[in-house]
Enzyme design. Structure first.
Site, PDB file in Angstrom:
ATOM      1  NE  ARG A 232      -4.278  -1.399   0.302  1.00 49.68           N
ATOM      2  CZ  ARG A 232      -4.460  -2.412  -0.557  1.00 49.68           C
ATOM      3  NH1 ARG A 232      -3.582  -2.660  -1.501  1.00 49.68           N
ATOM      4  NH2 ARG A 232      -5.548  -3.156  -0.474  1.00 49.68           N
ATOM      5  CD  GLU A 261      -2.807   3.218  -5.304  1.00 49.53           C
ATOM      6  OE1 GLU A 261      -3.856   2.620  -5.623  1.00 49.53           O
ATOM      7  OE2 GLU A 261      -1.840   2.646  -4.792  1.00 49.53           O
ATOM      8  CG  HIS A 279      -3.254  -0.776  -6.827  1.00 50.62           C
ATOM      9  ND1 HIS A 279      -3.663  -0.157  -5.679  1.00 50.62           N
ATOM     10  CD2 HIS A 279      -3.239  -2.104  -6.527  1.00 50.62           C
ATOM     11  CE1 HIS A 279      -3.882  -1.058  -4.736  1.00 50.62           C
ATOM     12  NE2 HIS A 279      -3.627  -2.256  -5.234  1.00 50.62           N
TER      13      HIS A 279
HETATM   14  C1  8YV Z   1      -6.922  -4.523  -6.023  1.00 50.01           C
HETATM   15  C2  8YV Z   1      -5.615  -4.974  -3.816  1.00 50.01           C
HETATM   16  O1  8YV Z   1      -6.422  -3.301  -6.278  1.00 50.01           O
HETATM   17  O2  8YV Z   1      -6.190  -7.112  -3.038  1.00 50.01           O
HETATM   18  C3  8YV Z   1      -5.844  -5.981  -2.736  1.00 50.01           C
HETATM   19  O3  8YV Z   1      -5.643  -5.643  -1.573  1.00 50.01           O
HETATM   20  O4  8YV Z   1      -5.073  -3.951  -3.596  1.00 50.01           O
HETATM   21  C4  8YV Z   1      -6.019  -5.311  -5.185  1.00 50.01           C
HETATM   22  O5  8YV Z   1      -5.980  -6.615  -5.491  1.00 50.01           O
HETATM   23  C5  8YV Z   1      -8.378  -4.395  -5.764  1.00 50.01           C
HETATM   24  O6  8YV Z   1      -8.697  -4.509  -4.433  1.00 50.01           O
HETATM   25  C6  8YV Z   1      -9.256  -5.216  -6.626  1.00 50.01           C
HETATM   26  O7  8YV Z   1     -10.584  -5.129  -6.263  1.00 50.01           O
END
Ligand code: 8YV
Length: 316
Positions: A232, A261, A279
């Site tokens: 993150r 982001e 991302h």
């Molecule tokens: C995606 C993510 O950006 O799984 C996570 O924590 O950051 C990612 O896989 C997103 O959440 C897809 O919905």
């Protein structure tokens, strides 16, 4: 006909998740962000929330939804969800671990290779017709270099396995040493950085890890060290990173995630010693379908009164 349970989406969800949701629920798409009067009308009956790994589900939003039972996140990370507030209300939170381990680990290695071997620049070198003018400057060898992993969970371990195939000695830092793993443990990110050529960050976001990678850690990584972040944006002090990159106190950084982001600071975009991607850790068709299926399965199980496939650890 029985009425469908009301569900609020808190992110723009993929069609392959929206489709089963719409068959099963009365879906209210991001209503909390739009028409306040319409939201106030449906809020009392909302029983489920569905969102992505980046979604914010605050205590304030939870408090507005008296019938809420479940928050299903399509993502492994759920740092945007106020889990304590959910738990206090008896609301369960679920996520989608495991199914994205391969993709995120693959991307970590891809970013390591990209920054070390300067692949984006090499591609540009050919496209811009520079090759006939002479070869590219030499890059940096990755095989055999020392890898430090910040966070040794499921994805960290998948990264380590891949790095072994590159002959890289692997070390890590985590909340505690994991006795069953053959890798060297360092108590702090700073100590790990001092012993690493590549420092890969794959720890959960949230308050506990905010700016864990700070100016001091970057100094310890040193002028030959590379930072890779697939966790993150909040885990890295972005301002300190930009300074370190500008002053070359680290060799470079490859980043999949950012503090704010989808906005990436111009100062970062202007640098040549970075690789920046939007991302995309889990962004393959195969993995996103598996994540959507899991996010839906959690909701389905909840409303069928069955055990949840993947509640977050705090809610198990
Ligand atoms: C995606 C993510 O950006 O799984 C996570 O924590 O950051 C990612 O896989 C997103 O959440 C897809 O919905």
């Amino acid at each position: 006909m029985a009425t469908l349970p009301d569900l609020l989406t808190v992110a723009k969800l993929a069609p392959f998740l929206m489709e089963p949701l719409q068959r099963t629920f009365a879906v209210h798409e991001r209503l909390h962000d739009g028409d306040a009067a319409a939201f106030a009308r449906v809020a009392p009956s909302i029983r489920a929330i569905c969102g992505s790994g980046e979604s914010k589900v605050s205590a304030e939003l939870i408090a507005k939804l008296p019938a809420l039972e479940i928050i299903s996140i399509m993502g492994v990370g759920y740092d945007g969800v106020d889990v304590a507030a959910a738990k206090a209300r008896g609301v369960v939170v679920t996520h989608t671990p495991d199914v994205l381990n391969d993709d995120v680990a693959d991307l970590a290695l891809a970013l390591m290779l990209s920054i070390a071997r300067r692949l984006p620049q090499a591609d540009q070198y050919v496209r811009q017709g520079k090759w006939p003018g002479g070869p590219m400057p030499l890059a940096r060898k990755m095989s055999g270099a020392r890898l430090g992993i910040v966070g040794m969970g499921r994805i960290g371990q998948a990264i380590a396995q891949r790095a072994l195939a590159f002959g890289m000695p692997v070390a890590y830092t985590a909340r505690s040493a994991k006795a069953d793993l053959p890798y060297a443990f360092h108590a702090t990110p700073r100590e790990l950085a001092a012993a690493s050529d590549f420092l890969v960050v794959i720890t959960p976001g949230g308050a506990a890890t905010r700016k864990l990678i700070d100016a001091e850690v970057l100094r310890a990584l040193g002028p030959d060290g590379y930072l890779v972040n697939v966790a993150r944006g909040s885990v890295v002090d972005e301002a300190a990173l930009i300074t370190a990159l500008q002053q070359r106190t680290i060799a470079g950084a490859a980043l999949d995630v950012f503090e704010n982001e989808p906005n990436v600071p111009e100062a970062l975009r202007a640098l040549d010693n970075v690789v920046l991607v939007p991302h995309i850790g889990s962004a393959t068709t195969q993995t996103r379908h598996a994540m959507a299926a899991r996010a839906f399965a959690n909701l389905e199980a909840h409303f069928a009164g069955q055990p949840l496939p993947s509640a977050v650890p705090e809610c198990r």
